[in-house]
Design an enzyme around this catalytic site. Structure first.
Site, mmCIF file in Angstrom:
data_model
loop_
_atom_site.group_PDB
_atom_site.id
_atom_site.type_symbol
_atom_site.label_atom_id
_atom_site.label_comp_id
_atom_site.label_asym_id
_atom_site.label_seq_id
_atom_site.Cartn_x
_atom_site.Cartn_y
_atom_site.Cartn_z
ATOM 1 N N HIS A 263 -33.906 38.834 31.504
ATOM 2 C CA HIS A 263 -34.875 38.472 30.464
ATOM 3 C C HIS A 263 -34.512 39.030 29.091
ATOM 4 O O HIS A 263 -33.839 40.045 28.979
ATOM 5 C CB HIS A 263 -36.264 39.020 30.823
ATOM 6 C CG HIS A 263 -36.740 38.631 32.171
ATOM 7 N ND1 HIS A 263 -37.409 39.498 33.002
ATOM 8 C CD2 HIS A 263 -36.656 37.466 32.855
ATOM 9 C CE1 HIS A 263 -37.717 38.893 34.125
ATOM 10 N NE2 HIS A 263 -37.270 37.654 34.072
ATOM 11 N N LYS B 61 -35.016 48.218 24.234
ATOM 12 C CA LYS B 61 -35.753 48.802 25.354
ATOM 13 C C LYS B 61 -35.135 50.130 25.773
ATOM 14 O O LYS B 61 -33.913 50.299 25.706
ATOM 15 C CB LYS B 61 -35.728 47.862 26.568
ATOM 16 C CG LYS B 61 -36.415 46.536 26.360
ATOM 17 C CD LYS B 61 -36.285 45.666 27.593
ATOM 18 C CE LYS B 61 -36.949 44.318 27.373
ATOM 19 N NZ LYS B 61 -36.736 43.417 28.509
#
Length: 187
Positions: free
Chosen positions: A62, A72
């Site tokens: 993703h 992230k």
């Protein structure tokens, strides 16, 4: 904090200093100033997420498209995963290459992914609790993904592929060769 640079620019493994005694352990999982000094990234995380999964689950690969792309910082609280990041930045010398890192509750490693990577993981333990920090809020309209099992990526997920558990959505993503990446590599 120990910094381990990977073979792909923009992907960094972090090992925190663990302070243990007969009561258990303590470590600082995130400190903005320490993170910036150690990695060079000045990140403002705005959303924390947590998922729970069982053995043989694969989630991914993703990403969120610009202007809502996300960096992230991921880690495992319980269990073990093989965490994978695939370079999807146009013009990158490592486009289509990946880094795979085992993250476990025992090694306390964290994996930082800057913008421009597709991300996923496979669950190596009976159960996993997985946490990640994002520097952009979730925007469903900017979701993107590539097939977790794209043969061109050559990812060894380290699980029995005949037992893989996927969401409906993750079982229908396209291949990297058919993907027109909105990410541009900037060195």
């Amino acid at each position: 904090m120990k910094i381990i640079n990977t073979e792909i620019d923009g992907l960094i493994i972090l090992e925190p200093r663990i302070f243990g005694d007969n009561r258990g352990y303590f470590f600082e999982s995130y400190n903005k100033q320490t993170f910036k000094e150690a990695t060079g990234y000045d990140i403002e995380f705005v959303q924390d997420n947590e998922s729970k999964s069982c053995r043989d689950v694969v989630r991914g690969l993703h990403f969120q498209c610009p202007p809502f792309a996300q960096s992230k910082l991921v880690r495992v609280v319980k269990g073990a995963v093989l965490d994978v990041a695939v370079d999807i930045r146009k013009g990158s010398p490592t486009y289509g290459k990946h880094v795979a890192v085992e993250l476990t509750e025992d090694n306390h490693r964290q994996f930082f992914l800057s913008k421009g990577f597709a991300h996923g993981f496979s669950v190596l333990s009976d159960e996993v609790v997985f946490q990640y920090k994002c520097d952009e809020l979730y925007h469903p309209e900017s979701e993107g993904a590539i097939a977790w099992n794209d043969p061109a990526l050559g990812i060894d997920w380290r699980i029995d592929l005949s037992k893989v558990k996927l969401s409906d959505k993750d079982s229908h993503h396209g291949l990297l060769k058919d993907f027109d990446s909105p990410f541009i590599y900037n060195k």
